[in-house]
Design an enzyme around this catalytic site. Sequence first.
Site, short mmCIF file in Angstrom:
data_model
loop_
_atom_site.label_atom_id
_atom_site.label_comp_id
_atom_site.label_asym_id
_atom_site.label_seq_id
_atom_site.Cartn_x
_atom_site.Cartn_y
_atom_site.Cartn_z
NE ARG A 171 -4.40 -1.38 1.44
CZ ARG A 171 -5.44 -1.64 2.20
NH1 ARG A 171 -5.33 -1.69 3.50
NH2 ARG A 171 -6.62 -1.85 1.65
CD GLN A 225 -2.99 6.04 -2.84
OE1 GLN A 225 -2.83 6.94 -3.66
NE2 GLN A 225 -3.09 6.26 -1.56
CG ASP A 236 -5.21 -0.94 -2.19
OD1 ASP A 236 -5.63 -2.08 -1.95
OD2 ASP A 236 -5.02 -0.09 -1.30
CB SER A 280 -8.40 0.32 -1.42
OG SER A 280 -7.50 0.39 -0.35
CE1 TYR A 313 -4.31 -3.84 6.10
CE2 TYR A 313 -1.94 -3.51 5.87
CZ TYR A 313 -3.19 -3.72 5.30
OH TYR A 313 -3.32 -3.82 3.94
P1 NAD Z 1 -8.69 -4.02 7.43
O1 NAD Z 1 -9.62 -4.48 6.37
O2 NAD Z 1 -7.47 -4.81 7.73
O3 NAD Z 1 -9.51 -3.88 8.80
C1 NAD Z 1 -10.71 -3.12 8.87
C2 NAD Z 1 -10.70 -2.24 10.10
O4 NAD Z 1 -10.92 -3.03 11.27
C3 NAD Z 1 -9.40 -1.48 10.34
O5 NAD Z 1 -9.68 -0.10 10.40
C4 NAD Z 1 -8.92 -2.01 11.70
O6 NAD Z 1 -8.25 -1.03 12.45
C5 NAD Z 1 -10.24 -2.41 12.34
N1 NAD Z 1 -10.14 -3.31 13.50
C6 NAD Z 1 -9.30 -4.37 13.69
N2 NAD Z 1 -9.51 -4.91 14.92
C7 NAD Z 1 -10.52 -4.19 15.50
C8 NAD Z 1 -11.17 -4.27 16.76
N3 NAD Z 1 -10.85 -5.19 17.68
N4 NAD Z 1 -12.14 -3.37 17.03
C9 NAD Z 1 -12.48 -2.42 16.13
N5 NAD Z 1 -11.89 -2.30 14.92
C10 NAD Z 1 -10.91 -3.17 14.60
O7 NAD Z 1 -8.28 -2.51 7.19
P2 NAD Z 1 -8.26 -1.66 5.83
O8 NAD Z 1 -9.62 -1.22 5.50
O9 NAD Z 1 -7.50 -2.43 4.82
O10 NAD Z 1 -7.43 -0.40 6.29
C11 NAD Z 1 -6.23 -0.52 7.04
C12 NAD Z 1 -5.45 0.76 6.97
O11 NAD Z 1 -4.82 0.90 5.72
C13 NAD Z 1 -6.23 2.03 7.20
O12 NAD Z 1 -5.44 2.86 8.00
C14 NAD Z 1 -6.37 2.61 5.83
O13 NAD Z 1 -6.56 4.00 5.82
C15 NAD Z 1 -5.04 2.22 5.26
N6 NAD Z 1 -5.01 2.20 3.80
C16 NAD Z 1 -3.95 2.77 3.18
C17 NAD Z 1 -3.87 2.75 1.81
C18 NAD Z 1 -2.72 3.38 1.10
O14 NAD Z 1 -1.96 4.07 1.69
N7 NAD Z 1 -2.56 3.12 -0.19
C19 NAD Z 1 -4.87 2.16 1.06
C20 NAD Z 1 -5.93 1.57 1.72
C21 NAD Z 1 -5.98 1.60 3.11
#
Ligand code: NAD
Length: 387
Positions: free
Chosen positions: A121, A126, A129, A132, A229
């Site tokens: 990521r 991006q 991805d 996402s 994460y």
């Molecule tokens: P994910 O699908 O791995 O998890 C979904 C959400 O569940 C996350 O926000 C996580 O913090 C939350 N979670 C885990 N355990 C939990 C608990 N016990 N209680 C409540 N919530 C809990 O996550 P994702 O959607 O892939 O996103 C992860 C991170 O990556 C985020 O910070 C997102 O902004 C970031 N991201 C970055 C990029 C990039 O830079 N290119 C792209 C996509 C996402």
Amino acid sequence: MRIAIFSEPAQEPRVSASVETVKRLVGLGGEVLVASGAGLGSGISDADYQGAGASIAADNAAASSGAQIVLGVRRPAAADLAGIAPGALVIAIADPHGNEAALAEVAATGASLFAMELMPRITRAQVMDVLSSQANLAGYRAVVDAAAEFGRAFPMMMTAAGTVPAARVFVMGAGVAGLQAVATARRLGAVVSATDVRPAAKEQVESLGGKFIAVEDEEFKQAETAGGYAKQMSAEYQAKQAALVASHIAKQDIVITTALIPGRPAPKLVSAEMVASMKAGSVLVDLAVERGGNVAGAVAGEVVTTANGVKIVGFLNVPGRLAATASQLYAKNLYAFVETLVDKNAKALAVKWDDELVKATLLTKSGAIVHPGFGGKVEDAGAPAAA
Ligand code: NAD
């Protein structure tokens, strides 16, 4: 440069190429062969693909014959491996965790299998991805599915026949899917709250008009990994979180759960007692059901109604429930990656095996599993592989 677009198994309505990406693949110098009917689940006919410059092959075997690149949504099934040439690049959501035996079968073909979901990521990637692009749609669809199962309206309505209160929606896990769920529920007029264990989520939820609810202790401040994460939280934190959430959930009409921890089963966030505390007619949508579920009593692929009249929705492949849009975005993600594997002037494959995107996603090469995360050895890759 022959490029095959596979048709997917019956449970997968998405497809790995759109009309737009076929045109662009042809522009890259590709001779594109689409397995007949591959796009039907996403509303794309064989004629649409032909109009974009593709040829239609009878089936996956015919499409992959002589292909240097094979594009799919899912890792090719065992029955489709025979037609894949040694050295071909196979690019899909490869689902490698716990599937080493299936990976070994792909490796035996001599093909190079790339897992799109392992794409780093980083800014450059991006546009590739798939987690996402697909999670965003799943978050949207979870709210639409919840609204469809809910016997009441989401927005507040003041009518001559009386006032309808706004629905209360609680989103658990505010990553890509959860934030889109917050935004979608707000657009429908609901009163929205959300929780997460990562502090960064607070401002994001609030900027979308949601109320943030979380145990904000010392552990919470450290809960985000360098990769962005969530960490697995301690039993102590989980108990505090459960106590906070229990009183909140009892007042909600809709709960949407999206919480995941990379490489682990989904955290259990909603207990049977919490479900029992909700009003009849309330709806929970568990987007984590394929990874073990966040909600007690969620059943993969089913809508369960509990003894107290609460529905628990456990639909599988939620992005596939809006297949046309999911395919459009997935196809674009794939195209962007393919573009990095091709020399545009020579109009030929030119894989840079030491590119960090290649190293992070490459699972099999030259007959072996090469990804260190799945039992591969670095020397097998012919180039250093990323951890
Ligand atoms: P994910 O699908 O791995 O998890 C979904 C959400 O569940 C996350 O926000 C996580 O913090 C939350 N979670 C885990 N355990 C939990 C608990 N016990 N209680 C409540 N919530 C809990 O996550 P994702 O959607 O892939 O996103 C992860 C991170 O990556 C985020 O910070 C997102 O902004 C970031 N991201 C970055 C990029 C990039 O830079 N290119 C792209 C996509 C996402």
